[in-house]
Motif scaffolding. Structure first.
Motif, PDB file in Angstrom:
ATOM      1  N   HIS A 240      17.585 -34.722 -45.221  1.00  0.00           N
ATOM      2  CA  HIS A 240      17.634 -33.656 -46.228  1.00  0.00           C
ATOM      3  C   HIS A 240      17.009 -32.362 -45.691  1.00  0.00           C
ATOM      4  N   THR A 242      18.111 -29.066 -46.191  1.00  0.00           N
ATOM      5  CA  THR A 242      18.303 -27.778 -46.867  1.00  0.00           C
ATOM      6  C   THR A 242      17.168 -27.568 -47.884  1.00  0.00           C
ATOM      7  N   LEU A 243      17.051 -26.342 -48.416  1.00  0.00           N
ATOM      8  CA  LEU A 243      15.915 -26.037 -49.292  1.00  0.00           C
ATOM      9  C   LEU A 243      15.885 -26.934 -50.525  1.00  0.00           C
ATOM     10  N   GLU A 244      17.001 -26.959 -51.239  1.00  0.00           N
ATOM     11  CA  GLU A 244      16.992 -27.685 -52.512  1.00  0.00           C
ATOM     12  C   GLU A 244      16.869 -29.196 -52.311  1.00  0.00           C
ATOM     13  N   ALA A 245      17.731 -29.741 -51.428  1.00  0.00           N
ATOM     14  CA  ALA A 245      17.701 -31.195 -51.188  1.00  0.00           C
ATOM     15  C   ALA A 245      16.375 -31.594 -50.535  1.00  0.00           C
ATOM     16  N   GLN A 247      13.398 -30.055 -50.820  1.00  0.00           N
ATOM     17  CA  GLN A 247      12.290 -30.008 -51.793  1.00  0.00           C
ATOM     18  C   GLN A 247      12.314 -31.221 -52.716  1.00  0.00           C
ATOM     19  N   LYS A 248      13.516 -31.612 -53.103  1.00  0.00           N
ATOM     20  CA  LYS A 248      13.652 -32.756 -54.006  1.00  0.00           C
ATOM     21  C   LYS A 248      13.171 -34.041 -53.313  1.00  0.00           C
ATOM     22  N   ARG A 395       7.663 -23.780 -48.046  1.00  0.00           N
ATOM     23  CA  ARG A 395       8.103 -24.035 -49.426  1.00  0.00           C
ATOM     24  C   ARG A 395       8.277 -25.526 -49.720  1.00  0.00           C
ATOM     25  N   ALA A 397       9.897 -27.997 -48.346  1.00  0.00           N
ATOM     26  CA  ALA A 397      11.137 -28.765 -48.185  1.00  0.00           C
ATOM     27  C   ALA A 397      10.977 -29.706 -46.995  1.00  0.00           C
TER      28      ALA A 397
END
Ligand SMILES: Cc1cc2nc3c(=O)[nH]c(=O)nc-3n(C[C@H](O)[C@H](O)[C@H](O)COP(=O)(O)O)c2cc1C
Length: 445
Positions: A240, A242-245, A247-248, A395, A397
């Motif tokens: 994972h 990328t930023l969104e994936a 961070q999740k 951030r 991630a």
């Protein structure tokens, strides 16, 4: 730099057996000869990377009943390669992927304890749980383990190796030349262990190693895999990036630590990341498109599609439209030994999605496969790439990245020469190693 600025961890994945490795490039060298490993490791160490990473494939992949030879074929033994590398590097961590299903704890513990000694405390073990019968046919026990049981075996396996590592405290060797006594304590290395998977007793042959036990990595992505990582691992090799994936995933796995009495800093999250650099962002984008076309030739595109369609599609033109026939559902017979097969568990749904995408964007088979299989994480001029890496890390991630270049062995050179100095200048990446062990590089002391 503020106190809350995280230091970035960087590692180098020796390019492996899938189509991200462009073996047909004029600059590509051997992925078997030691000189490739040595050059790659030296570049990583000169750049002060945390570690070098070796993935593992325990059976040659097959497609349509033949060894799949569009990608590089063959992988030498992990321990032999890492042991040899320990002799030509001083500080670089040496991480090996070793399967917990087709091995036995005593042998694996012995090999890692030896590697940790040879390297002065730089060994890491990526515990993977591949269990499939196809891979198992290469081993004496075949496909003996159900998928549902592989993490229970992995957990027992790991705990058994810890018991073996801990069977030596570290102060047993006296080696008194005057009295002729070698051991201070004759019971050194004693163990006696029985659980539902393993029954072993005796004395462990390797005295305590510099790190006590190798740093533990985990790479599976299922709920069970994440739980296993939260309970036992020092770092996760994730997909994972990328930023969104990212961070999740980061929040998910770090959130699982408290119930095992662990702190967020005790489990590092390190996604795999590919990169393409250029003099400018526009130049890098152009080069990235060239790299993608080299990674996905017409033949490769057809083979990738066959892995989802589960049919022989050799009669189709890669520059033409997607097949009008649907994927064959049921037992997978076309491609064997590939992780991607497990990623598309509902091939009819994948086909529907891809047909819609191909139609909307007017994509040929090859264009579509280029689009859906792209994992180019960082594309840009060195400063752009450095900014993305730092941004994703700060951030939350990731805690850093395991870089997977597309060329062996020189694929890391440009990154080391251009991106690393920028990160160092910003104070987010080391300019010198602070300690000598991998645990120390990762801040796990
Ligand atoms: C980023 C990543 C890298 C992996 N690398 C390897 C590898 O080199 N060798 C291997 O046998 N399995 C590898 N695996 C497979 C995992 O160990 C595991 O078998 C697979 O992900 C299924 O586990 P899961 O159900 O927990 O996801 C990798 C998995 C991930 C996510």
């Amino acid at each position: 730099m503020t106190n809350s600025t995280k230091q970035i961890h960087l590692a180098a994945h020796f390019p492996g057996v899938n189509n991200t490795t462009v073996w047909s490039d004029p600059e590509a060298g051997s992925h078997i000869e030691f000189d490739s490993f040595r050059r790659f490791a030296r570049t990583a160490e000169d750049a002060k990377f945390d570690f070098l990473f070796l993935a593992e494939g325990l059976r040659l992949r097959e497609q349509n009943g033949r060894i799949y030879d569009l990608d590089v074929v063959g992988r030498p033994d992990t321990f032999a390669v890492l042991a040899a590398l320990s002799g030509v590097t001083d500080r670089l961590g040496l991480a090996g992927t070793i399967n917990s299903t087709f091995n036995e704890p005593y042998e694996v513990a012995r090999q890692f304890a030896t590697l940790d000694h040879l390297s002065g405390g730089r060994a890491a073990w990526n515990v993977v749980t591949s269990w499939d019968a196809f891979t198992g046919e290469n081993f004496r026990r075949g496909g003996f383990l159900a998928e549902a049981d592989r993490y229970s075996r992995a957990e027992r396996f790991l705990r058994t190796t810890w018991l073996l590592f801990d069977s030596w405290r570290g102060d047993e060797i006296l080696a008194d030349k005057e009295t002729g006594r070698f051991l201070a304590e004759p019971g050194a290395g004693a163990f006696d262990h029985h659980d539902e998977h393993f029954a072993l007793s005796g004395h462990f042959t390797v005295p305590r190693s510099p790190q006590g036990s190798p740093v533990i990595f985990q790479a599976g992505d299922s709920d069970e895999g994440r739980e296993f990582a939260a309970a036992t691992a020092d770092a996760i090799f994730s997909r994972h990036g990328t930023l969104e994936a990212g961070q999740k995933f980061y929040a998910d796995v770090k959130g699982r630590l408290a119930k095992y009495g662990r702190e967020p800093g005790q489990l590092k999250v390190l996604p795999a990341a590919t990169f393409v650099l250029g003099d400018t962002d526009a130049d890098a984008l152009e080069q990235a498109a060239v790299v993608r076309r080299r990674q996905v030739s017409g033949q490769t595109a057809i083979k990738l599609l066959e892995q989802v369609w589960n049919r022989d599609l050799s009669a189709y033109d890669p520059d033409g439209p997607l097949p009008e026939v649907d994927p064959l559902v049921g037992e997978h017979t076309v491609a064997r030994g590939r992780a991607s097969v497990r990623m598309h568990r509902d091939p009819l749904a994948t086909a529907k999605e891809w047909r819609a995408l191909a139609e909307a964007k007017k994509l040929s088979i090859r264009d579509l496969m280029i689009e859906v299989s792209s994992r180019q994480t960082f594309v840009g001029a060195p400063e752009t790439v450095a900014r993305s890496i730092n941004d994703l890390t700060q951030r939350d991630a990731a805690d850093g990245f395991i870089l997977v270049p597309h060329l062996t062995p020189g694929g890391l050179d440009g990154f080391a020469r251009t991106v690393v100095p920028i990160l160092q200048e910003w104070g987010v990446f080391r300019t010198e190693y602070a300690g000598s062990t991998l645990r120390s590089h990762l801040g796990l002391d």
